[in-house]
Design a protein around this motif. Structure first.
Motif, short mmCIF file in Angstrom:
data_model
loop_
_atom_site.label_atom_id
_atom_site.label_comp_id
_atom_site.label_asym_id
_atom_site.label_seq_id
_atom_site.Cartn_x
_atom_site.Cartn_y
_atom_site.Cartn_z
N TRP A 182 4.78 -38.89 -43.20
CA TRP A 182 5.98 -38.18 -43.63
C TRP A 182 7.00 -39.12 -44.28
N THR A 183 7.03 -40.36 -43.85
CA THR A 183 7.92 -41.33 -44.50
C THR A 183 7.52 -41.53 -45.95
N LEU A 184 6.21 -41.69 -46.18
CA LEU A 184 5.72 -41.82 -47.56
C LEU A 184 5.97 -40.53 -48.35
N HIS A 185 5.76 -39.40 -47.68
CA HIS A 185 5.98 -38.12 -48.36
C HIS A 185 7.43 -37.98 -48.81
N LEU A 186 8.37 -38.32 -47.93
CA LEU A 186 9.78 -38.22 -48.28
C LEU A 186 10.15 -39.21 -49.38
N ALA A 187 9.50 -40.39 -49.38
CA ALA A 187 9.76 -41.38 -50.42
C ALA A 187 9.36 -40.85 -51.79
N GLY A 188 8.33 -40.04 -51.84
CA GLY A 188 7.95 -39.42 -53.10
C GLY A 188 8.68 -38.12 -53.38
#
Length: 338
Positions: A182-188
């Motif tokens: 989810w951290t990577l998802h939010l970064a994108g």
């Protein structure tokens, strides 16, 4: 799971070294460029004058991007997993973190567990014990969701809400892989939403409720009947022979072939199927439709399957994490390392 044919690339990689390892599948690269090009042109060029057509085209781009994410998690278009992930990093479909989708989908590829209400994270069946405990309104919703029209209309919010509840419950229990996903998802997601709002000029609520919703709904056409219960695992996966949507689905309408040869590139699936058509159909016990219109005619307003699994988990009393969609514990043997 064992493929029907061995993966010819694996020994070649070991024998030929790094040069072979970084082989590039250019048809997939070209399709990725076309997908992002369609999304950008529809949002930037068409939305100011043709907003409805723009959002429809962006919904198609979202569906294609989802198909490309599926291709990427199976090891395409290069042998470098990080580079592959970078190709689909921007979440134009909004709802699903790529890493979580990868983990659950690879778990789903354990064919001997297909349709199990607990062990197959993509199963739409429910355990009988859970079904009996459900409130009436949820039973009605899930019953509608098992019709073709219902899956397209109410399926997207059911899927998104169920998936998100399950993911956030794992986060509250400290699952580091889900937190990282989810951290990577939010970064994108943040730059994606900024582009949608400030570059394209599309209100976020409108993009989510039309383009992103439409993308999930289009993919639901394919996934609606992909699997059914059968005593034999090979009889659980469908073949839909022809469809104008097949390129958008990257030929995963030939889903049984994909499950037997999950490492085969999307553009090879039609020839692999046609070369052994009769054999494929015999192996999956004739679970074959000629096209999706045939599926529509049969199940537009009629549930294809019961919600409660007819054979598995009949006496289990384990409650689901999500009241809407199944959530399975991770099975490391079937999940590629991220």
């Amino acid at each position: 799971m064992t493929d029907i044919f061995p993966n010819p690339a694996a020994p070649a990689i070991r024998l030929r070294g790094a040069k072979k390892r970084y082989r590039i599948e250019w048809p997939t690269i070209a399709l990725l460029a076309a997908c992002y090009g369609l999304w950008i042109c529809a949002g930037y060029l068409l939305y100011p004058t043709l907003p409805f057509i723009s959002l429809m085209l962006m919904g198609i781009a979202v569906a294609l991007h989802s198909s490309l994410q599926h291709e990427v998690l199976h090891g395409h278009p290069t042998r470098n997993a990080r580079l592959n992930e970078a190709f689909v990093f921007l979440p134009i479909g909004i709802f699903y973190p790529y890493r979580s989708y990868k983990r659950t989908h690879l778990q789903h590829h354990a064919d001997e567990r297909l349709t199990d209400p607990f062990d197959d994270p993509e199963s739409y069946y429910r355990a009988m014990g859970d079904w009996k405990k459900m409130p009436s309104f949820l039973k009605i919703l899930l019953g509608w969701n098992n019709t073709f029209i219902g899956r397209l209309i109410i399926g997207p919010p059911l899927m998104v809400v169920g998936f998100t509840l399950a993911e956030w419950r794992k986060i509250t229990h400290g699952d580091r892989r889900v937190i990282h996903a989810w951290t990577l998802h939010l970064a994108g997601l943040i730059p994606t939403l900024l582009v949608i709002s400030f570059v394209f000029g599309i209100p976020i609520w409108l993009y989510v409720s039309v383009a992103a919703y439409l993308g999930v709904s289009i993919i639901a056409i394919r996934s609606y009947c992909e699997h059914q219960w059968s005593e034999q695992p090979d009889g659980r996966t469908i073949i839909v022979e022809n469809s104008i949507l097949a390129p958008l689905f990257l030929y995963n309408n030939l889903h049984f072939v994909h499950h037997k040869m999950p490492n085969a590139a999307w553009y090879k699936l039609p020839s692999l199927y046609s070369a052994r058509r009769a054999e494929w159909q015999k192996m999956n016990d004739g679970y074959v439709f000629h096209n999706y219109f045939e599926v529509f005619r049969a199940f537009a307003f009629n549930a294809k399957e019961p919600v409660a699994h007819p054979a598995l988990r009949l006496t289990d009393a384990v409650s689901r994490t999500s009241p809407i969609l199944p959530v399975a514990d991770d099975i490391p043997a079937y999940v590629a390392r991220e």
